[in-house]
Motif scaffolding. Structure first.
Motif, PDB file in Angstrom:
ATOM      1  N   SER A 176       3.063  -1.404  -4.999  1.00  0.00           N
ATOM      2  CA  SER A 176       2.603  -2.667  -5.586  1.00  0.00           C
ATOM      3  C   SER A 176       2.500  -2.592  -7.095  1.00  0.00           C
ATOM      4  CB  SER A 176       1.240  -3.047  -5.009  1.00  0.00           C
ATOM      5  OG  SER A 176       0.284  -2.038  -5.297  1.00  0.00           O
ATOM      6  N   LEU A 189      -1.481   5.595   0.884  1.00  0.00           N
ATOM      7  CA  LEU A 189      -1.809   5.002  -0.398  1.00  0.00           C
ATOM      8  C   LEU A 189      -1.535   6.011  -1.505  1.00  0.00           C
ATOM      9  CD1 LEU A 189      -3.030   2.361  -1.548  1.00  0.00           C
ATOM     10  CD2 LEU A 189      -5.254   3.506  -1.456  1.00  0.00           C
ATOM     11  N   ARG A 240       2.304   3.506  -6.914  1.00  0.00           N
ATOM     12  CA  ARG A 240       2.052   2.650  -5.781  1.00  0.00           C
ATOM     13  C   ARG A 240       3.150   1.588  -5.739  1.00  0.00           C
ATOM     14  NH1 ARG A 240      -4.047   1.011  -5.668  1.00  0.00           N
ATOM     15  NH2 ARG A 240      -4.096   3.281  -5.734  1.00  0.00           N
ATOM     16  N   SER A 264       0.806  -1.222   0.000  1.00  0.00           N
ATOM     17  CA  SER A 264       0.000   0.000   0.000  1.00  0.00           C
ATOM     18  C   SER A 264       0.843   1.278   0.000  1.00  0.00           C
ATOM     19  CB  SER A 264      -0.920   0.010   1.223  1.00  0.00           C
ATOM     20  OG  SER A 264      -0.145  -0.048   2.416  1.00  0.00           O
TER      21      SER A 264
END
Length: 121
Positions: free
Chosen positions: A54, A99, A52, A31
């Motif tokens: 990810s 985030l 991000r 996150s």
């Protein structure tokens, strides 16, 4: 704690390209958000690109700047194209637990030491 180390800065002629690297160590969560910022003398720190941790969601100041990540190397890159003299600045890699991507430098709590990019005319 997250540690960030930038590399890849240097002197480049106007119109050229450069790729900066940011080696990331420490505990990162999917996150988290990563960002590239720059600061020229006498100016505020400015957002350049973000993503991000990810992957999947990216943002950039201009289409000339592309952020990406090599998960195997735990490294984030900033590819810069068609550079001009106004791109001359110290470039910083940053990470935040929020985030992302996020554009405000105040939202980032981990910073690298910066790498100098100088574009000559």
């Amino acid at each position: 704690q997250v540690q960030l180390v930038e590399s890849g800065g240097g002197l480049v002629q106007a119109g050229g390209s450069l790729r900066l690297s940011c080696a990331v160590s420490g505990r990162m969560f999917s996150s988290y958000a990563m960002g590239w910022f720059r600061q020229a003398p006498g100016k505020d720190r400015e957002f350049v690109a973000g993503m991000r941790w990810s992957g999947g969601s990216t943002d950039s100041l201009e289409g000339r700047f592309t952020i990406s990540r090599d998960s195997a190397k735990n490294t984030v890159y900033l590819q810069m194209k068609t550079l001009n003299t106004e791109d001359t600045a110290v470039y910083y890699c940053a990470a935040t637990q929020l985030l992302g991507p996020r554009r405000s430098p105040s939202e980032y709590n981990f910073w690298g030491q910066g790498t100098q990019v100088t574009v000559s005319s």
